[in-house]
Design a protein around this motif. Structure first.
Motif, mmCIF file in Angstrom:
data_model
loop_
_atom_site.group_PDB
_atom_site.id
_atom_site.type_symbol
_atom_site.label_atom_id
_atom_site.label_comp_id
_atom_site.label_asym_id
_atom_site.label_seq_id
_atom_site.Cartn_x
_atom_site.Cartn_y
_atom_site.Cartn_z
ATOM 1 N N ALA A 30 70.773 53.161 54.353
ATOM 2 C CA ALA A 30 69.845 53.543 53.277
ATOM 3 C C ALA A 30 68.402 53.210 53.653
ATOM 4 O O ALA A 30 67.492 54.029 53.504
ATOM 5 C CB ALA A 30 70.241 52.842 51.980
ATOM 6 N N THR A 31 68.178 51.993 54.172
ATOM 7 C CA THR A 31 66.835 51.611 54.585
ATOM 8 C C THR A 31 66.357 52.452 55.768
ATOM 9 O O THR A 31 65.188 52.854 55.843
ATOM 10 C CB THR A 31 66.795 50.120 54.948
ATOM 11 N N ALA A 32 67.263 52.725 56.683
ATOM 12 C CA ALA A 32 66.898 53.561 57.823
ATOM 13 C C ALA A 32 66.475 54.948 57.371
ATOM 14 O O ALA A 32 65.472 55.507 57.853
ATOM 15 C CB ALA A 32 68.067 53.652 58.804
ATOM 16 N N ALA A 33 67.207 55.527 56.437
ATOM 17 C CA ALA A 33 66.834 56.841 55.929
ATOM 18 C C ALA A 33 65.505 56.793 55.194
ATOM 19 O O ALA A 33 64.686 57.724 55.288
ATOM 20 C CB ALA A 33 67.932 57.369 55.015
ATOM 21 N N ALA A 34 65.255 55.699 54.466
ATOM 22 C CA ALA A 34 63.967 55.560 53.770
ATOM 23 C C ALA A 34 62.810 55.474 54.759
ATOM 24 O O ALA A 34 61.731 56.040 54.537
ATOM 25 C CB ALA A 34 64.000 54.327 52.871
ATOM 26 N N GLU A 35 63.003 54.782 55.878
ATOM 27 C CA GLU A 35 61.951 54.693 56.895
ATOM 28 C C GLU A 35 61.707 56.050 57.555
ATOM 29 O O GLU A 35 60.582 56.384 57.907
ATOM 30 C CB GLU A 35 62.325 53.652 57.952
ATOM 31 N N VAL A 36 62.769 56.815 57.717
ATOM 32 C CA VAL A 36 62.590 58.165 58.254
ATOM 33 C C VAL A 36 61.720 58.995 57.325
ATOM 34 O O VAL A 36 60.802 59.712 57.761
ATOM 35 C CB VAL A 36 63.964 58.833 58.472
ATOM 36 N N ALA A 37 61.986 58.903 56.043
ATOM 37 C CA ALA A 37 61.170 59.654 55.083
ATOM 38 C C ALA A 37 59.739 59.156 55.041
ATOM 39 O O ALA A 37 58.818 59.912 54.709
ATOM 40 C CB ALA A 37 61.803 59.545 53.695
ATOM 41 N N ARG A 38 59.521 57.898 55.394
ATOM 42 C CA ARG A 38 58.174 57.294 55.343
ATOM 43 C C ARG A 38 57.343 57.638 56.584
ATOM 44 O O ARG A 38 56.119 57.557 56.547
ATOM 45 C CB ARG A 38 58.339 55.780 55.212
ATOM 46 N N MET A 39 57.993 58.010 57.665
ATOM 47 C CA MET A 39 57.272 58.194 58.930
ATOM 48 C C MET A 39 56.187 59.256 58.832
ATOM 49 O O MET A 39 55.113 59.123 59.410
ATOM 50 C CB MET A 39 58.251 58.576 60.037
ATOM 51 N N ALA A 40 56.468 60.349 58.130
ATOM 52 C CA ALA A 40 55.535 61.473 58.113
ATOM 53 C C ALA A 40 54.180 61.089 57.540
ATOM 54 O O ALA A 40 53.174 61.731 57.843
ATOM 55 C CB ALA A 40 56.124 62.640 57.334
ATOM 56 N N GLY A 41 54.125 60.047 56.724
ATOM 57 C CA GLY A 41 52.855 59.625 56.144
ATOM 58 C C GLY A 41 52.136 58.554 56.936
ATOM 59 O O GLY A 41 51.100 58.049 56.493
ATOM 60 N N CYS A 42 52.654 58.199 58.114
ATOM 61 C CA CYS A 42 52.054 57.131 58.916
ATOM 62 C C CYS A 42 51.064 57.705 59.924
ATOM 63 O O CYS A 42 51.141 58.872 60.328
ATOM 64 C CB CYS A 42 53.147 56.344 59.652
ATOM 65 N N GLU A 43 50.163 56.823 60.349
ATOM 66 C CA GLU A 43 49.165 57.218 61.349
ATOM 67 C C GLU A 43 49.831 57.354 62.718
ATOM 68 O O GLU A 43 50.656 56.539 63.107
ATOM 69 C CB GLU A 43 48.061 56.164 61.408
ATOM 70 N N GLY A 44 49.435 58.411 63.409
ATOM 71 C CA GLY A 44 50.006 58.658 64.728
ATOM 72 C C GLY A 44 51.329 59.385 64.694
ATOM 73 O O GLY A 44 52.012 59.476 65.724
ATOM 74 N N PHE A 45 51.690 59.924 63.532
ATOM 75 C CA PHE A 45 52.986 60.596 63.427
ATOM 76 C C PHE A 45 52.994 61.874 64.248
ATOM 77 O O PHE A 45 52.027 62.638 64.265
ATOM 78 C CB PHE A 45 53.287 60.920 61.961
ATOM 79 N N GLU A 46 54.086 62.095 64.932
ATOM 80 C CA GLU A 46 54.348 63.330 65.653
ATOM 81 C C GLU A 46 55.770 63.778 65.325
ATOM 82 O O GLU A 46 56.662 62.954 65.123
ATOM 83 C CB GLU A 46 54.214 63.127 67.169
ATOM 84 N N PRO A 47 56.002 65.090 65.251
ATOM 85 C CA PRO A 47 57.368 65.552 64.950
ATOM 86 C C PRO A 47 58.411 65.018 65.922
ATOM 87 O O PRO A 47 59.580 64.885 65.571
ATOM 88 C CB PRO A 47 57.240 67.072 65.052
ATOM 89 N N ALA A 48 57.985 64.709 67.147
ATOM 90 C CA ALA A 48 58.949 64.178 68.115
ATOM 91 C C ALA A 48 59.562 62.864 67.642
ATOM 92 O O ALA A 48 60.679 62.518 68.048
ATOM 93 C CB ALA A 48 58.276 63.989 69.468
ATOM 94 N N MET A 49 58.845 62.128 66.791
ATOM 95 C CA MET A 49 59.400 60.873 66.276
ATOM 96 C C MET A 49 60.666 61.145 65.459
ATOM 97 O O MET A 49 61.635 60.381 65.525
ATOM 98 C CB MET A 49 58.359 60.156 65.419
ATOM 99 N N LEU A 50 60.653 62.213 64.687
ATOM 100 C CA LEU A 50 61.838 62.544 63.904
ATOM 101 C C LEU A 50 62.991 62.975 64.805
ATOM 102 O O LEU A 50 64.159 62.702 64.517
ATOM 103 C CB LEU A 50 61.499 63.654 62.909
ATOM 104 N N GLN A 51 62.677 63.673 65.882
ATOM 105 C CA GLN A 51 63.722 64.028 66.841
ATOM 106 C C GLN A 51 64.341 62.766 67.447
ATOM 107 O O GLN A 51 65.571 62.667 67.579
ATOM 108 C CB GLN A 51 63.141 64.899 67.947
ATOM 109 N N MET A 52 63.487 61.816 67.827
ATOM 110 C CA MET A 52 64.003 60.564 68.371
ATOM 111 C C MET A 52 64.849 59.827 67.347
ATOM 112 O O MET A 52 65.907 59.268 67.671
ATOM 113 C CB MET A 52 62.839 59.694 68.842
ATOM 114 N N ALA A 53 64.392 59.827 66.093
ATOM 115 C CA ALA A 53 65.162 59.155 65.047
ATOM 116 C C ALA A 53 66.534 59.802 64.881
ATOM 117 O O ALA A 53 67.545 59.121 64.702
ATOM 118 C CB ALA A 53 64.390 59.190 63.735
ATOM 119 N N CYS A 54 66.571 61.120 64.954
ATOM 120 C CA CYS A 54 67.855 61.816 64.845
ATOM 121 C C CYS A 54 68.786 61.415 65.988
ATOM 122 O O CYS A 54 69.979 61.141 65.775
ATOM 123 C CB CYS A 54 67.608 63.319 64.839
ATOM 124 N N GLN A 55 68.270 61.377 67.199
ATOM 125 C CA GLN A 55 69.098 61.000 68.344
ATOM 126 C C GLN A 55 69.611 59.571 68.212
ATOM 127 O O GLN A 55 70.781 59.284 68.498
ATOM 128 C CB GLN A 55 68.297 61.166 69.623
#
Length: 1102
Positions: free
Chosen positions: A600-625
């Motif tokens: 649950a916390t991991a999923a919440a952090e994934v949802a929070r990433m897009a609003g962080c500084e330095g965010f790139e879509p590749a971060m979500l790909q890495m999180a998925c892997q």
């Protein structure tokens, strides 16, 4: 005749000399005051006269020799006058480029040197007896001066040529000076003249690159110094020769720019570096170093002999007492230093050390032992010889010396670290400790020292390995960390912002920070997490607040590697305080939560990433892997959903911007067309629209790729849920997975059924979304460029929807099956050029979706019932349209694929079945009969299909008796049309027709048809029933006969003989078809009853 011949040669020579003083052509023919620079033709004429004189080699009388002497003196004086006169046309002043040979006559200064050379060439043919003693001295002086002129112009070959003429003359002076009765002053003067001649020729031979000649000249110089002529000036001349050897040795080994050749008078020689100065100086070759070593050794030997001699008096400009001992020692020190350096460059460490030891034995008043180069040379020699202990001692002495500056001390330390890679760290630490103590707070020095310490250990075989064995690297790492701990002033200087580095290599605390972090990174890559932690911690002291955040994250990674998640989380939180809302921090918190099993916390952090500084879509790909690796499919699903939402938003923004740009372009184009506006405005507006639509950080991943990954996850979830639902479980009435249906069935859905329903719902949503996005974006924008790639993408999605829909139907999740199969058909409809295979699949998807919708209809009620029925109608209509397109495609392709016709006919049967079911539920008898007729007309329609229609028509809910009977009769006809009818199946249909008959007429028709069937298919022997072909089942035949006869008797008893007679006759006929197997004894009585009935009915037997 000889006199006349000599006069004939001397005369032209005199005339040529006189012509040099005539009115010059250089002045345009106008008279000028002498000395005027002789014109080139006059010089050439003189050279011709000289050549003729020298070629004749006449034997001159004393008078003729004197005439020649006077002529030469006149020519020499002219040269002196020209040289002393101020001129502005000098071709080569001191320090300019050398004069090439072919330009000698054209260059003013070279012209004068050529005249001087001519004097020497003529005087070389005068016999010694024709000249007085003073004239001998003058002639030798002429030669030395002429050679000097050529050397100044960079022309060493003519200089050597002139000195070659003078060498015999110098030999005469050597002989005179060697006489025992020669006066001291005369002896010394003549000795000096001879030495000067040989030394000048030695220099010219060196410059011209004539090594054998130079060796011979050096021997002549030594012979003069060591011979009887050098008794008085030996010490001074040895010093001069030693200095000359030192000078030439320096020329050999000093680096010169490449491409420069000053050894001869060729063009470009002697000018220094090439134009532009971009070339690096060339290092001396081993041959040059060996030659220089030999010359320096000879110079040192000369200096040693000079030091051992007493003062030899004054001669040749040397004052009484000669050179002082201090001067000799200074030259000795210079020679030994140069010799040690040459030996070192040649790799001869013992010889270099011997030179240094000799240098240090020189009398201390000379200051030689304190020379800084001596210690450096000794240090380098000890390193080259592999004597690390002596090298460390020399390094300590250099670093401790007040005369050694920062660069020298740092250079010694770096060279020591580089050379002593395998040495124990404790042996090297005193040098580094002393260095850091001498330059406190110099972070630039500390950075270079730390970098060299760690890099030297990396190459010593230690490497950044697992660190389990103590080696060079482990010792060097401990030494660096110990020095940092001992010298706290560097960290304090870094915190205070001071910088005492003096401009060397980075010059700031950032350099130390970079070195420590770089090595810590290498340790982390080698999985030496504990050692990396120590270096990252040390780097914190040299980092500002902005740099501490990434350091904390690096430390957290190390602690994760050390299996210390609690400490890692503390460091991540500290990083968040230093630099809030960084995507790297959010990702690490996600990773820690994932590793800790907190999905649950991991999923919440994934949802929070897009609003962080330095965010790139590749971060979500890495999180998925990461989530997939950890087996957390819900977290991976969340990451993919976030990524798709981002891609979808950006794609919509681009589309909106492009649309706005196109509208603006159209508006501006219309305005331009009407008003004749300026060209290029629409293009400019279009460019701005494209800028709005796409940013520099636009991800390259297509939406289709992300949705495909989501569908893959959905398929995995579906497989797992279906497997769990297939396990033995408590039986419950669960027609559909929804809670409402379960409540209607009187129970709650099981966990497995609920999970299956949820998996199907998610999968249907994603596939439907894929269909919508393809329609909105277009195939290429959705799936990425490439025609074959796009088709494969859509086909894969359609197949996934098809398979999932069939699985849903098998699990009786009909609502989900309807959605999935409808989506499959919609995806196939998006293909720009579907193949017949795709069209057949699309048609079947619509059909199965319609069937599932009808199944939903059985479970629904009220408004839901109507919507399901309407959906089923739409599916059937869509199937009809797909069938039409398929027919067109197959017609255009020459019949389509193999087996396509049979598949299409079967699909027509399914279509008719669905239309029949829809008409039954709507109560539309005409539509029912039309659907039945259509199915019966299809060759692919089997009796089973028609019996299904009959079963539906006989359902009490719908009650269509006429259609029921028609369906049963059509099924019976299809059965009887077979080559080997299935008698059991025929009997079953006949029994159903008997039961479905409405009224006596229809019943009589059924029995009559049954009698005909019995005539065609006589009953089999034996009492059993059932089975396939071979005869009507015996039991069924008896049943038909009995029921038909009994029906007639019943009507006869009621007094209805008219209705009873046909039934009795039909029963008796069936009995006759059965033969004598049963009822034979009663056949007469039955015939009698029939006759009575017919008589009663007024019927006459035929």
């Amino acid at each position: 005749m000889a006199a006349e011949g000599a006069s004939g040669i001397i005369g032209p020579l005199q005339e040529a000399v006189a012509a040099l003083r005539g009115p010059g052509a250089d002045n345009g023919g106008a008279p000028a005051e002498p000395p005027l620079l002789p014109p080139a033709p006059a010089v050439n004429a003189l050279r011709a006269a000289v050549a003729a004189f020298c070629g004749a080699a006449p034997r001159l009388t004393s008078h003729e020799a004197q005439t020649v002497w006077c002529t030469c003196c006149e020519l020499w004086n002219l040269c002196v006058e020209i040289a002393n006169a101020p001129r502005t046309d000098d071709c080569s002043p001191e320090g300019t480029a050398a004069v090439p040979a072919h330009a000698a006559a054209a260059c003013p200064r070279a012209r004068v040197a050529l005249l001087r050379q001519s004097v020497c060439e003529v005087l070389a043919h005068l016999e010694d007896g024709h000249l007085a003693e003073e004239e001998h001295v003058t002639r030798l002086g002429f030669a030395l001066k002429a050679a000097q002129e050529w050397a100044a112009l960079g022309r060493h070959e003519p200089a050597e040529l002139v000195l070659a003429l003078a060498t015999p003359w110098a030999g005469v002076f050597e002989e005179v000076a060697a006489e025992a009765d020669a006066p001291p002053n005369k002896r010394d003067n003549y000795c000096a003249l001879a030495f000067d001649t040989h030394a000048a020729r030695l220099a010219a031979a060196w410059a011209a690159g004539q090594a054998p000649l130079a060796g011979a000249c050096l021997d002549r110089c030594r012979a003069v110094v060591d011979g009887p002529a050098g008794v008085g000036l030996g010490r001074a001349l040895r010093l001069r020769l030693a200095a000359e050897l030192q000078r030439h040795a320096a020329e050999l080994v000093l680096p010169r720019p490449t491409g420069v050749d000053s050894s001869n008078g060729s063009e470009g020689g002697g000018s220094g570096a090439k134009e532009g100065g971009g070339e690096e100086p060339a290092a001396p070759s081993p041959e040059a170093l060996r030659a220089a070593t030999g010359e320096l050794t000879a110079a040192y030997e000369l200096l040693q002999r000079a030091a051992g001699e007493g003062d030899a008096g004054a001669a040749g400009g040397t004052k009484a007492g000669g050179p002082s001992a201090r001067e000799i020692q200074r030259l000795e020190a210079q020679t030994l230093l140069s010799l040690a350096l040459c030996h070192q460059q040649l790799g001869d460490a013992p010889a270099s050390l011997a030179c240094v030891r000799a240098l240090r034995r020189i009398d201390p008043p000379s200051g030689a032992p304190d020379h800084p180069a001596a210690a450096l040379l000794a240090f380098s020699a000890h390193l080259a010889a592999g004597d690390e202990a002596e090298a460390v001692a020399e390094a300590l002495a250099i670093v401790a010396s007040e005369g050694a500056d920062r660069e020298a001390c740092l250079g010694v330390a770096l060279e020591l670290l580089e050379s002593c890679r395998g040495a124990d760290a404790d042996a090297l630490r005193p040098v580094l400790d002393l260095l850091l103590g001498r330059f406190p707070g110099d972070c630039g020095l500390l950075a270079q020292m730390a970098a060299a310490t760690l890099e030297s250990a990396d190459g010593a075989g230690g490497g950044v390995s697992d660190g389990t064995e103590p080696g060079a690297l482990a010792g060097r790492e401990a030494m660096v960390l110990g020095l940092l701990e001992q010298h706290q002033g560097f960290a304090e200087a870094a915190k205070g912002g001071s910088d005492d580095s003096g401009g060397i290599g980075g010059c700031s605390a950032a350099g130390v920070h970079g070195v420590l972090c770089g090595h810590a990174g290498r340790l982390f890559q080698a999985r030496r997490y504990a050692a990396a932690t120590r270096f990252y911690t040390a780097a914190l002291d040299f980092a500002d607040d902005a740099a501490k955040a990434p350091l904390c994250r690096c430390l957290a990674l190390c602690h994760m590697g050390l299996q210390a998640p609690a400490r890692a989380l503390e460091l991540v939180e500290l990083s968040e305080r230093y630099s809030p809302r960084q995507v790297s921090t959010a990702f690490m918190r996600f990773k820690l939560s994932l590793d800790g099993g907190d999905a649950a916390t991991a999923a919440a952090e994934v949802a929070r990433m897009a609003g962080c500084e330095g965010f790139e879509p590749a971060m979500l790909q890495m999180a998925c892997q990461e989530a997939l690796t950890a087996g957390k499919a819900p977290v991976a699903r969340e990451a993919l959903q976030q990524l798709h939402a981002l891609l979808m938003r950006r794609a919509d923004e681009r589309a909106a911007a492009a649309k706005a740009g196109a509208e603006a372009n159209d508006a501006m184009g219309r305005g331009h067309e009407c008003a004749g506006g300026a060209d290029g405005a629409p293009q400019a507006q279009q460019g701005s629209a494209s800028e709005v639509g796409g940013g520099g950080g636009e991800p390259d991943l297509p939406e289709g790729t992300v949705l495909r990954c989501l569908v893959r996850l959905g398929l995995d979830d579906l497989a797992a849920a279906a497997g769990a639902a297939a396990q033995p479980r408590q039986q419950s009435a669960m027609e559909e997975g929804g809670a409402a249906a379960a409540a209607a069935a009187g129970g709650e859905p099981s966990a497995a059924a609920a999970a299956l329903h949820a998996a199907l719902t998610r999968l249907g949503q994603w596939l439907h979304l894929a269909s919508q996005r393809i329609a909105a974006l277009g195939l290429e924008a959705f799936a990425g460029p490439g025609e074959s790639h796009v088709g494969e993408h859509v086909s894969w999605l359609a197949n996934a929807a098809w398979n999932a829909g069939l699985d849903a139907a098998e699990a009786r999740q009909f609502q989900s099956a309807t959605v999935l199969l409808n989506t499959c058909a919609e995806l196939l409809a998006l293909l720009p050029a579907p193949s017949p295979r795709h069209l057949r699949q699309q048609r079947m998807a619509y059909l199965v979706a319609g069937s599932a919708a009808l199944e939903v209809l059985k479970q629904g009620g009220g408004r839901g019932r109507k919507s399901s029925l309407a959906l089923a109608e739409r599916m059937v209509a869509a199937s009809r349209r797909a069938a039409a397109r398929l027919a067109e495609a197959e017609g255009a392709g020459g019949g389509g694929e193999a087996g396509g016709g049979g598949g299409a006919s079967l699909a027509d049967v399914f279509t008719a079945l669905q239309e029949f079911g829809i008409a039954a539920r709507r109560g539309d008898g005409a539509a029912l009969r039309a659907a039945l007729d259509a199915a019966a007309a299809l060759p692919a329609a089997s009796a089973e299909h028609l019996l299904k229609m009959a079963a539906l028509a006989g359902d009490p809910e719908f009650s269509h008796p006429e259609v029921l009977m028609a369906a049963l009769r059509a099924a019976l006809q299809r059965l009887m049309a077979a080559a080997a009818p299935d008698c059991a199946r025929v009997a079953l249909v006949v029994r159903q027709m008997v039961g479905a008959a409405a009224g006596d007429e229809q019943l009589l028709e059924v029995y009559s048809e049954a009698s005909q069937i019995l005539g065609t298919l006589p009953p089999r022997d034996g009492g059993g029933g059932g089975g396939g072909g071979g005869g009507y089942p015996d039991r069924e035949a008896r049943w038909l006969t009995a029921t038909c006869w009994n029906a007639g008797l019943a009507r006869l008893r009621r007094g209805d003989a008219a209705r009873a007679a046909p039934l009795l006759r039909c029963g008796l006929d069936m009995l006759r078809h059965c033969g004598q197997r049963w009822g034979g004894a009663d056949s007469d009585a039955m015939a009698r009853v029939l006759r009575e009935a017919e008589a009663e009915a007024g019927v006459v037997a035929a």
